[in-house]
Design an enzyme around this catalytic site. Structure first.
Site, PDB file in Angstrom:
ATOM      1  N   ARG A   1       0.862  -1.185   0.000  1.00  0.00           N
ATOM      2  CA  ARG A   1       0.000   0.000   0.000  1.00  0.00           C
ATOM      3  C   ARG A   1       0.897   1.232   0.000  1.00  0.00           C
ATOM      4  NH1 ARG A   1      -3.378  -2.755  -1.577  1.00  0.00           N
ATOM      5  NH2 ARG A   1      -5.480  -3.163  -0.766  1.00  0.00           N
TER       6      ARG A   1
ATOM      7  N   GLY B   1      -1.462  -5.241  -9.256  1.00  0.00           N
ATOM      8  CA  GLY B   1      -1.164  -6.447  -8.463  1.00  0.00           C
ATOM      9  C   GLY B   1      -1.941  -7.698  -8.822  1.00  0.00           C
TER      10      GLY B   1
ATOM     11  N   GLU C   1      -3.623   7.383  -4.060  1.00  0.00           N
ATOM     12  CA  GLU C   1      -4.156   6.859  -5.321  1.00  0.00           C
ATOM     13  C   GLU C   1      -5.493   7.463  -5.663  1.00  0.00           C
ATOM     14  OE1 GLU C   1      -4.258   2.521  -5.554  1.00  0.00           O
ATOM     15  OE2 GLU C   1      -2.231   2.521  -4.762  1.00  0.00           O
TER      16      GLU C   1
ATOM     17  N   HIS D   1      -1.523   0.071 -10.008  1.00  0.00           N
ATOM     18  CA  HIS D   1      -2.088  -0.924  -9.069  1.00  0.00           C
ATOM     19  C   HIS D   1      -2.567  -2.174  -9.833  1.00  0.00           C
ATOM     20  CE1 HIS D   1      -3.947  -1.276  -4.809  1.00  0.00           C
ATOM     21  NE2 HIS D   1      -3.782  -2.475  -5.316  1.00  0.00           N
TER      22      HIS D   1
HETATM   23  C1  8YV Z   1      -6.607  -5.627  -5.273  1.00  0.00           C
HETATM   24  C2  8YV Z   1      -4.829  -5.562  -3.531  1.00  0.00           C
HETATM   25  O1  8YV Z   1      -6.872  -5.856  -6.581  1.00  0.00           O
HETATM   26  O2  8YV Z   1      -6.014  -7.449  -2.690  1.00  0.00           O
HETATM   27  C3  8YV Z   1      -5.501  -6.366  -2.468  1.00  0.00           C
HETATM   28  O3  8YV Z   1      -5.464  -5.898  -1.314  1.00  0.00           O
HETATM   29  O4  8YV Z   1      -3.967  -4.808  -3.250  1.00  0.00           O
HETATM   30  C4  8YV Z   1      -5.160  -5.605  -4.968  1.00  0.00           C
HETATM   31  O5  8YV Z   1      -4.386  -6.440  -5.677  1.00  0.00           O
HETATM   32  C5  8YV Z   1      -7.241  -4.333  -4.907  1.00  0.00           C
HETATM   33  O6  8YV Z   1      -6.554  -3.651  -3.938  1.00  0.00           O
HETATM   34  C6  8YV Z   1      -8.621  -4.590  -4.406  1.00  0.00           C
HETATM   35  O7  8YV Z   1      -8.575  -4.899  -3.058  1.00  0.00           O
END
Ligand code: 8YV
Length: 320
Positions: free
Chosen positions: A240, A289, A269, A287
Site C-alpha cells: 500500500r 497487483g 491513489e 495498481h
Molecule cells: C486488489 C490488492 O486488486 O487485494 C488487495 O489488497 O492490493 C489488490 O491487488 C485491490 O486492492 C482490491 O482490493
C-alpha cells in the site's frame, strides 16, 4: 431475501454467482462509493461487498447509527488489504469483516518480480527511449542496470505474499533472501531474519515492501530507511502506498541516493505526484497487483463465499 450490495463493477461470473444466492443491488461502476452511499449501504442492505477506495471510516459507521438502524451485518471486502475499513468501528457497529487472502498471493508476487526486474534493468526507461524515436542503437555500455541474479533481496513483511516473492527470488534468480517481519518465520527456503528494518535496508540490493497497511505501518519506509539503503539499491512497493513516505522517496530518487524504485501503489491513489512522474529512475504501474480476470474471479468468488457462509449461519472462511 437477503439484500446485498455489490459496490463496484466485478467480473460477470462473480455477479451471476452472487445473484443466485442473494437479492443483489449491483453498483456497476469503477469509482469508489461516496460517503453518503456508504452510510446508506449500512442502512439499506444486510451485506455489502466493498473494495479498495470505499472508505468505511469510523465517521461513516457513526453517521449510519445516527441516521437510523444499521441493517448491515457483514462487509465482505474484495481484496486482501482492508486498510480502507475501520475494523474497530465496524466491530462496534456489530459488523463482521472478511477479506480474500490466498487468491491474491501469486499474482501480487508476480508483479513484485515484474517491478524488481523493470527497475533493476531499467525496462520502463528503455521502453520510453524506443517509443520516443530517440534510440541511437546498441552499444556496450548503454543503459547498464543492476544484474539481479545472485544479489540480495530484502523483504519487509514475510506473510503469504512476502513468502511468494522470496520463493521466486530464491529459486528463480538465485537471490539471497533477508527479511524483517513482526516475528521470525519457519520457511521452506533459506532466509535470514533481520530484526530491524533499517539494518535490513542497509544490507540489500532490492528492498521489497510486502507488509499490510495499518495505522502502525503508515510511513514505515521513511527517510531513515531510504537513507540506509545502498546508492545502487532499488525499492519496490506492491503493498500500500502510504507505507512509504512518498515525499522522502521522491527526494531520494531525485538526489540519486537510491538507484531506482518500482511502484504499483501510491500514497494518494490515483494521484501520482508530478515530481514522481518526471523521474526516469522510477517504474510506475497503476495498481496492477491482481489484474487478471482469473484472479479477480477467484477474489470475487471468495468474497461471495464469505457472504454465503455468513448468511447460512456458518463460520466465515476469511474473517479479519
Ligand atoms: C486488489 C490488492 O486488486 O487485494 C488487495 O489488497 O492490493 C489488490 O491487488 C485491490 O486492492 C482490491 O482490493
Amino acid at each position: 431475501m437477503t439484500r446485498v450490495l455489490i459496490a463496484r463493477n466485478l467480473p460477470e461470473r462473480v455477479v451471476e454467482e452472487a445473484r443466485s444466492l442473494f437479492d443483489i443491488t449491483y453498483r456497476d461502476r469503477p469509482d469508489p462509493m461516496s460517503r453518503e452511499e456508504m452510510v446508506e449501504s449500512l442502512l439499506d442492505f444486510d451485506g455489502v461487498l466493498p473494495t479498495l477506495g470505499d472508505r468505511y471510516s469510523g465517521g461513516v459507521f457513526a453517521a449510519a447509527a445516527a441516521a437510523g438502524e444499521v441493517r448491515a451485518r457483514i462487509l465482505a471486502n474484495f481484496g486482501v488489504g482492508y486498510n480502507h475499513i475501520d475494523i474497530a468501528a465496524a466491530r462496534s457497529a456489530g459488523l463482521v469483516v472478511t477479506n480474500t487472502p490466498g487468491a491474491v498471493t501469486d499474482a501480487t508476487a508476480d508483479v513484485a518480480l515484474t517491478l524488481m526486474l523493470m527497475s533493476c534493468r531499467r525496462a520502463a526507461e528503455g521502453e520510453r527511449l524506443v517509443r520516443s524515436g530517440g534510440w541511437q542503437g546498441w552499444h556496450p555500455v548503454q543503459m547498464l542496470g543492476l544484474h539481479m541474479t545472485g544479489k540480495t533481496v530484502g523483504i519487509l513483511g514475510m506473510g503469504r505474499i512476502g513468502q511468494a516473492i522470496a520463493r521466486r527470488a530464491h529459486f528463480g534468480f538465485g537471490m539471497t533472501v533477508a527479511y524483517a517481519s513482526r516475528s521470525e518465520k519457519t520457511l521452506e527456503f533459506p532466509a535470514r531474519y533481520v530484526k530491524s528494518a533499517v539494518d535490513l535496508a542497509a544490507q540489500v540490493d532490492v528492498l521489497v515492501i510486502a507488509m499490510p497497511a495499518s495505522p502502525e505501518t503508515h510511513h514505515a519506509v521513511d527517510a531513515e530507511i531510504l537513507g540506509a539503503m545502498k546508492p545502487t539499491a532499488h525499492l519496490v512497493n506492491i503493498a500500500r502506498g502510504d507505507i512509504v513516505d512518498e515525499t522522502a522517496l521522491i527526494d531520494a530518487l531525485q538526489a540519486g541516493r537510491i538507484a531506482g524504485a518500482g511502484l504499483d501503489v501510491y500514497e494518494h491513489e490515483p494521484d501520482v505526484p508530478a515530481a514522481l512522474r518526471a523521474l526516469d529512475n522510477v517504474t510506475l504501474l497503476p495498481h496492477l497487483g491482481t489484474a487478471t480476470l482469473e484472479v479477480r474471479e477467484s477474489m470475487g468468488r471468495m468474497a461471495v463465499a464469505n457472504l454465503r457462509a455468513f448468511f447460512a449461519g456458518e463460520a466465515v472462511p476469511n474473517p479479519v
